[in-house]
Design a protein around this motif. Structure first.
Motif, PDB file in Angstrom:
ATOM      1  N   THR A 159     -19.391  -7.083   8.787  1.00  0.00           N
ATOM      2  CA  THR A 159     -18.444  -7.344   7.693  1.00  0.00           C
ATOM      3  C   THR A 159     -18.148  -8.843   7.591  1.00  0.00           C
ATOM      4  O   THR A 159     -18.172  -9.416   6.501  1.00  0.00           O
ATOM      5  CB  THR A 159     -17.141  -6.555   7.942  1.00  0.00           C
ATOM      6  N   GLY A 211     -22.403 -12.257  -0.279  1.00  0.00           N
ATOM      7  CA  GLY A 211     -22.482 -12.048  -1.726  1.00  0.00           C
ATOM      8  C   GLY A 211     -21.208 -11.500  -2.315  1.00  0.00           C
ATOM      9  O   GLY A 211     -20.598 -12.107  -3.197  1.00  0.00           O
ATOM     10  N   GLY A 212     -20.764 -10.335  -1.846  1.00  0.00           N
ATOM     11  CA  GLY A 212     -19.526  -9.781  -2.364  1.00  0.00           C
ATOM     12  C   GLY A 212     -19.520  -8.281  -2.411  1.00  0.00           C
ATOM     13  O   GLY A 212     -20.247  -7.612  -1.673  1.00  0.00           O
ATOM     14  N   ASP A 226     -24.926   2.021  17.991  1.00  0.00           N
ATOM     15  CA  ASP A 226     -24.239   2.811  19.024  1.00  0.00           C
ATOM     16  C   ASP A 226     -23.678   4.129  18.476  1.00  0.00           C
ATOM     17  O   ASP A 226     -23.810   5.179  19.099  1.00  0.00           O
ATOM     18  CB  ASP A 226     -23.062   2.023  19.635  1.00  0.00           C
ATOM     19  N   GLU A 282     -21.449   1.687   7.590  1.00  0.00           N
ATOM     20  CA  GLU A 282     -22.916   1.640   7.634  1.00  0.00           C
ATOM     21  C   GLU A 282     -23.523   2.685   8.566  1.00  0.00           C
ATOM     22  O   GLU A 282     -24.670   3.094   8.369  1.00  0.00           O
ATOM     23  CB  GLU A 282     -23.374   0.220   8.034  1.00  0.00           C
ATOM     24  N   SER A 337     -22.339  -1.781  -0.181  1.00  0.00           N
ATOM     25  CA  SER A 337     -22.039  -1.255   1.161  1.00  0.00           C
ATOM     26  C   SER A 337     -20.625  -1.565   1.626  1.00  0.00           C
ATOM     27  O   SER A 337     -19.972  -0.713   2.242  1.00  0.00           O
ATOM     28  CB  SER A 337     -23.046  -1.769   2.180  1.00  0.00           C
ATOM     29  N   LEU A 338     -20.114  -2.765   1.335  1.00  0.00           N
ATOM     30  CA  LEU A 338     -18.703  -3.014   1.664  1.00  0.00           C
ATOM     31  C   LEU A 338     -17.856  -1.985   0.917  1.00  0.00           C
ATOM     32  O   LEU A 338     -16.899  -1.423   1.451  1.00  0.00           O
ATOM     33  CB  LEU A 338     -18.298  -4.434   1.250  1.00  0.00           C
TER      34      LEU A 338
HETATM   35  C1  LIG Z   1     -25.529 -11.198   6.818  1.00  0.00           C
HETATM   36  C2  LIG Z   1     -25.055  -9.999   6.061  1.00  0.00           C
HETATM   37  C3  LIG Z   1     -24.643 -10.135   4.742  1.00  0.00           C
HETATM   38  C4  LIG Z   1     -24.187  -9.020   4.036  1.00  0.00           C
HETATM   39  N1  LIG Z   1     -23.739  -9.182   2.752  1.00  0.00           N
HETATM   40  C5  LIG Z   1     -23.200  -8.107   2.106  1.00  0.00           C
HETATM   41  C6  LIG Z   1     -22.600  -8.270   0.833  1.00  0.00           C
HETATM   42  O1  LIG Z   1     -22.542  -9.358   0.281  1.00  0.00           O
HETATM   43  N2  LIG Z   1     -22.079  -7.164   0.235  1.00  0.00           N
HETATM   44  C7  LIG Z   1     -22.109  -5.921   0.806  1.00  0.00           C
HETATM   45  O2  LIG Z   1     -21.612  -4.949   0.213  1.00  0.00           O
HETATM   46  N3  LIG Z   1     -22.669  -5.761   2.035  1.00  0.00           N
HETATM   47  C8  LIG Z   1     -23.190  -6.816   2.692  1.00  0.00           C
HETATM   48  N4  LIG Z   1     -23.735  -6.644   3.932  1.00  0.00           N
HETATM   49  C9  LIG Z   1     -23.650  -5.333   4.566  1.00  0.00           C
HETATM   50  C10 LIG Z   1     -22.225  -5.101   5.028  1.00  0.00           C
HETATM   51  O3  LIG Z   1     -21.709  -6.299   5.557  1.00  0.00           O
HETATM   52  C11 LIG Z   1     -22.154  -4.012   6.082  1.00  0.00           C
HETATM   53  O4  LIG Z   1     -22.857  -2.886   5.663  1.00  0.00           O
HETATM   54  C12 LIG Z   1     -20.718  -3.609   6.323  1.00  0.00           C
HETATM   55  O5  LIG Z   1     -19.939  -4.743   6.623  1.00  0.00           O
HETATM   56  C13 LIG Z   1     -20.636  -2.623   7.470  1.00  0.00           C
HETATM   57  O6  LIG Z   1     -19.290  -2.436   7.791  1.00  0.00           O
HETATM   58  P1  LIG Z   1     -18.930  -1.471   8.968  1.00  0.00           P
HETATM   59  O7  LIG Z   1     -17.453  -1.503   9.105  1.00  0.00           O
HETATM   60  O8  LIG Z   1     -19.580  -0.167   8.756  1.00  0.00           O
HETATM   61  O9  LIG Z   1     -19.636  -2.115  10.257  1.00  0.00           O
HETATM   62  P2  LIG Z   1     -19.482  -3.563  10.926  1.00  0.00           P
HETATM   63  O10 LIG Z   1     -18.792  -4.491  10.024  1.00  0.00           O
HETATM   64  O11 LIG Z   1     -20.793  -3.934  11.459  1.00  0.00           O
HETATM   65  O12 LIG Z   1     -18.512  -3.258  12.149  1.00  0.00           O
HETATM   66  C14 LIG Z   1     -18.955  -2.465  13.233  1.00  0.00           C
HETATM   67  C15 LIG Z   1     -17.973  -2.608  14.357  1.00  0.00           C
HETATM   68  O13 LIG Z   1     -18.218  -1.638  15.363  1.00  0.00           O
HETATM   69  C16 LIG Z   1     -18.119  -2.254  16.646  1.00  0.00           C
HETATM   70  N5  LIG Z   1     -18.908  -1.430  17.574  1.00  0.00           N
HETATM   71  C17 LIG Z   1     -20.199  -1.057  17.442  1.00  0.00           C
HETATM   72  N6  LIG Z   1     -20.548  -0.265  18.475  1.00  0.00           N
HETATM   73  C18 LIG Z   1     -19.457  -0.133  19.270  1.00  0.00           C
HETATM   74  C19 LIG Z   1     -19.198   0.539  20.485  1.00  0.00           C
HETATM   75  N7  LIG Z   1     -20.138   1.249  21.116  1.00  0.00           N
HETATM   76  N8  LIG Z   1     -17.965   0.444  21.020  1.00  0.00           N
HETATM   77  C20 LIG Z   1     -16.993  -0.280  20.431  1.00  0.00           C
HETATM   78  N9  LIG Z   1     -17.186  -0.966  19.274  1.00  0.00           N
HETATM   79  C21 LIG Z   1     -18.404  -0.873  18.708  1.00  0.00           C
HETATM   80  C22 LIG Z   1     -18.672  -3.634  16.403  1.00  0.00           C
HETATM   81  O14 LIG Z   1     -18.319  -4.513  17.445  1.00  0.00           O
HETATM   82  C23 LIG Z   1     -18.003  -3.958  15.065  1.00  0.00           C
HETATM   83  O15 LIG Z   1     -16.678  -4.356  15.273  1.00  0.00           O
HETATM   84  C24 LIG Z   1     -24.184  -7.747   4.660  1.00  0.00           C
HETATM   85  C25 LIG Z   1     -24.603  -7.616   5.980  1.00  0.00           C
HETATM   86  C26 LIG Z   1     -25.035  -8.734   6.683  1.00  0.00           C
HETATM   87  C27 LIG Z   1     -25.468  -8.571   8.099  1.00  0.00           C
END
Ligand SMILES: Cc1cc2nc3c(=O)[nH]c(=O)nc-3n(C[C@H](O)[C@H](O)[C@H](O)COP(=O)(O)OP(=O)(O)OC[C@H]3O[C@@H](n4cnc5c(N)ncnc54)[C@H](O)[C@@H]3O)c2cc1C
Length: 527
Positions: free
Chosen positions: A43, A48-49, A211, A364, A380-381
Motif C-alpha cells: 500500500t 498511480g492512485g 503468507d 490482495e 486494487s486499492l
Molecule cells: C509499487 C507498487 C505500486 C502500486 N500502485 C498501485 C496503484 O497505483 N493503484 C492501485 O490500486 N494499486 C497499486 N498497487 C497494488 C496495491 O498497492 C496493492 O494491491 C494493495 O496495496 C494491497 O493492499 P493489502 O492491504 O492487501 O496488502 P499490503 O499493503 O501489501 O499489506 C500487507 C500487510 O500484511 C503484512 N503481513 C504479511 N504477512 C504477514 C504475516 N505472516 N504476519 C504478519 N503480518 C503480515 C505485511 O507486513 C503488510 O503490512 C501497487 C503495488 C505496488 C507494489
C-alpha cells in the motif's frame, strides 16, 4: 507460551487491514499484527492512485466495462458492479479520514483525475505520484488514535489455530525476541497482501511473500486463479534500484516506449491503444522486444512534456530516478517488467468470508472475482477498501454469534518450535533458487514443459526445506521461504490446469483463448 485474547484479529497493516480496523469501531477490541513496521506494505508503495467514477463524461457502466474487458472473461460481474458502484462512498471514507487527493487546478472543487492503461476515461484519484504513502500515513494516524485498536509490529503470523471447523486465532512469532505467542480471537482477517517476492524481479516490498495464502491453504481453504500474476511492464532497470516502479500514469501522460535501438514498438503489438494497452499486452511486447533485440532493458520516454510539469506531476519518480543519475525530464528511463500483482488468492464471497465462516481475507491476498484474469490498473486499492467495508458489515451483523467463538483452543499446543541455528546461506540460497525458478519457468511466457520442469525443481526444494524445518521456525526468513515455496507450488498447479492463454496467463502450447474454459482454477488441501 504467552497468550493473548482479543475480539478481532487482523493480520497485516496495508490498506485492507487498517481500513478494516477503522470500520470495526464499537464492536470490541481489534488487534492488528504486522510482521515489520506498520507502514511496510505494498500500500505504501502505490503511486498511480485509486480508480473511481467522478468525471462528467464518465459512468459506472464504463468503469464496469473497462474492468470486465481487462478481466478477459473471468470477472464476476456482480462483484465488479458492487466495487464500481460503491467506490464513491469508499473514497468519501478516505476523504473523511483525512486523505487529501489532488484537486483539479482549473476547478479546485473537483478532484484531478489521472488516466491509466485500460481505462476509457480519466478516473484515477491520486496524491501526486505517492498516493499509497499518503493513504497509508493517514490510515496509520487514524488507527493510532483509536483506543480499541492495538497494533503490534514485528509479529509474524505462522499458523492459524483451527478447531471444530472454525478458526480460534493465530500463532505468531514475536520477532523482537523470537518467542512464539498465541492470539485467541472470535474472528481472524487475513490482510497479508500479495506474492511478488516469489519472483526474481518484482515491484513488491519484502513483505509480499504470500503468507496469508499459505496460512489459509494450510487450514483447508480454497485458493484460486494463482496463474494470473500481473507483471508490471515498467520497473526501473538499474543495478542499485530495488523494485522501483515507474507508474503507468507516465504512459497516461503520453510517455512512449522505445526498444534498445531507440525505436517505438507498441504499434506493432496493439496498433490502436499502443502504450495504453493493458499491462499484460505491454509486458509481453517488452518481453518480445528484449528477446528480439537482445537488449537488457527498454526505455520509457516522457521528455516531450515540459520539465516543470514532469517535476510537479511525478515528483517521487523524478527524485528517485535522479538519485540513480537519470534525469527523466531530458533522458528516457531504462525499464524492465517485474511481478506486480496477484489476481487470484484465497477464495472469498462478497463479504470477504473464506470457506471457514469466521476466517476472512481482504485485499490482495483474496480472490473476490473482481479482477478475473487480469486487473485493471488502480482497481486494487479500491478492492481492499470495498471489501474491508463489506467484511466489517458481515462481522457486525453476525457479532452476537461470532463473539461466542473466542476461547482458548488446546490445538495450538500441538505445534513444535525450532530455533534456526544453521548458517544463513542454507536459507538465502533456496530463496534465490525459488525466485529464479519461478521467473524462468512460470513467468511472463510459459509452456507446459517449462511448468513441468519448474514443478520438479520446486518439489525438490520443498522436500529439503520442509524436512529440515518441518516445525514452526522462530525465524522470519525460514517461515517466509516456506511460504514462497507453497505459493510457487500453487501458481504452477493453477497454471498447469489452465490450458489456454487468457489475461496475464500466456501458455505457448495454447496461445489462444478456449471457447469452453475453466472459470476458476480451484486448489485445496485435502484435510
Ligand atoms: C509499487 C507498487 C505500486 C502500486 N500502485 C498501485 C496503484 O497505483 N493503484 C492501485 O490500486 N494499486 C497499486 N498497487 C497494488 C496495491 O498497492 C496493492 O494491491 C494493495 O496495496 C494491497 O493492499 P493489502 O492491504 O492487501 O496488502 P499490503 O499493503 O501489501 O499489506 C500487507 C500487510 O500484511 C503484512 N503481513 C504479511 N504477512 C504477514 C504475516 N505472516 N504476519 C504478519 N503480518 C503480515 C505485511 O507486513 C503488510 O503490512 C501497487 C503495488 C505496488 C507494489
Amino acid at each position: 507460551m504467552k497468550k493473548h485474547f482479543t475480539d478481532i484479529l487482523i493480520v497485516g497493516s496495508g490498506i485492507a487491514g487498517l481500513s478494516l480496523a477503522l470500520k470495526l469501531k464499537g464492536i470490541g477490541e481489534v488487534t492488528v499484527l504486522t510482521k515489520k513496521r506498520i507502514f511496510e506494505s505494498a500500500t505504501s508503495l502505490a503511486q498511480g492512485g485509486i480508480a473511481c467514477v467522478m468525471g462528467e463524461n464518465d459512468s459506472f457502466d464504463l468503469h464496469i466495462k473497462d474492468t470486465l474487458i481487462a478481466g478477459d472473461g473471468l470477472c464476476k460481474k456482480e462483484v465488479v458492479e458492487l466495487v464500481v458502484k460503491t467506490a464513491p462512498e469508499r473514497i468519501q471514507d478516505l476523504v473523511n479520514w483525512g486523505v487529501e487527493f489532488d484537486r483539479d487546478p482549473k476547478d479546485p472543487s473537483k478532484f484531478h483525475l489521472g488516466l491509466e492503461g485500460g481505462h476509457s476515461r480519466r478516473r484515477i484519484l491520486h496524491v501526486g505520484d505517492y498516493t499509497g504513502r499518503a493513504i497509508a500515513n493517514t490510515l496509520i494516524e487514524r488507527v493510532l488514535e483509536e483506543d480499541y485498536i492495538k497494533v503490534l509490529e514485528h509479529f509474524l503470523v505462522v499458523k492459524l489455530v483451527k478447531e471444530d471447523g472454525l478458526v480460534r486465532g493465530a500463532l505468531a512469532v514475536n520477532l523482537t525476541n523470537l518467542e512464539p505467542e498465541v492470539f485467541f480471537s472470535s474472528v481472524v482477517v487475513l490482510c497479508t497482501g500479495g506474492v511478488g517476492k516469489v519472483y526474481l524481479y518484482t515491484s513488491n516490498p519484502d513483505t509480499s511473500t504470500g503468507d496469508g495464502i499459505a496460512l489459509a491453504y494450510d487450514v483447508g481453504c480454497r485458493i484460486a486463479n494463482m496463474e494470473f500474476i500481473q507483471f508490471h511492464p515498467t520497473c526501473l532497470y538499474h543495478p542499485k534500484a530495488k523494485n522501483f516502479l515507474i507508474s503507468e500514469a507516465l504512459r497516461g501522460e503520453g510517455a512512449v516506449l522505445l526498444n534498445s535501438e531507440g525505436k517505438r514498438f507498441m504499434q506493432n503489438y496493439d496498433p490502436v491503444r499502443k502504450e495504453l494497452a493493458p499491462r499484460d499486452i505491454v509486458t509481453r511486447a517488452i518481453d518480445m522486444e528484449l528477446k528480439k533485440t537482445g537488449g537488457e532493458c527498454v526505455y520509457l520516454d516522457i521528455t516531450h512534456l515540459p520539465s516543470d510539469y514532469i517535476k510537479k506531476r511525478f515528483p517521487y519518480i523524478y527524485e528517485t530516478c535522479l538519485k540513480f543519475g537519470i534525469d527523466i525530464t531530458s533522458q528516457p528511463i531504462p525499464v524492465v517488467p517485474a511481478a506486480h500483482y496477484l489476481c487470484g488468492g484465497i477464495v472469498t464471497n462478497i463479504w470477504g468470508q473464506t470457506d471457514i465462516p469466521n476466517l476472512f481475507a481482504v485485499g490482495e491476498c483474496a480472490c473476490t472475482g473482481l479482477h478475473g484474469a487480469n486487473r485493471l490498473a488502480s482497481n486494487s486499492l479500491l478492492e481492499g477498501l470495498v471489501f474491508a467495508h463489506q467484511a466489517s458489515l458481515k462481522i457486525r451483523e453476525n457479532w452476537k454469534e461470532l463473539k461466542k467463538v473466542k476461547s482458548e483452543s488446546k490445538s495450538v499446543y500441538k505445534f513444535k518450535f525450532k530455533e534456526v541455528k544453521e548458517e544463513k546461506v542454507f536459507v538465502s540460497h533456496n530463496w534465490d533458487v525459488v525466485r529464479r525458478i519461478m521467473w524462468d519457468f512460470a513467468g511472463i511466457v510459459r509452456s507446459l514443459r517449462m511448468l513441468e520442469v519448474g514443478k520438479r525443481k520446486i518439489d525438490f526444494i520443498k522436500e529439503e526445506v520442509f524436512s529440515d524445518w518441518k516445525d514452526v521456525c522462530l525465524d522470519l526468513d525460514v517461515e517466509e521461504l516456506k511460504n514462497i515455496i507453497q505459493v510457487a507450488e500453487l501458481i504452477i498447479a493453477c497454471a498447469e490446469k489452465r490450458l489456454e492463454s487468457r489475461g496475464t496467463h500466456y501458455l505457448i502450447d495454447y496461445p489462444e483463448k478456449r471457447e469452453e474454459f475453466l472459470k476458476d482454477t480451484f486448489i485445496s488441501k485435502n484435510i
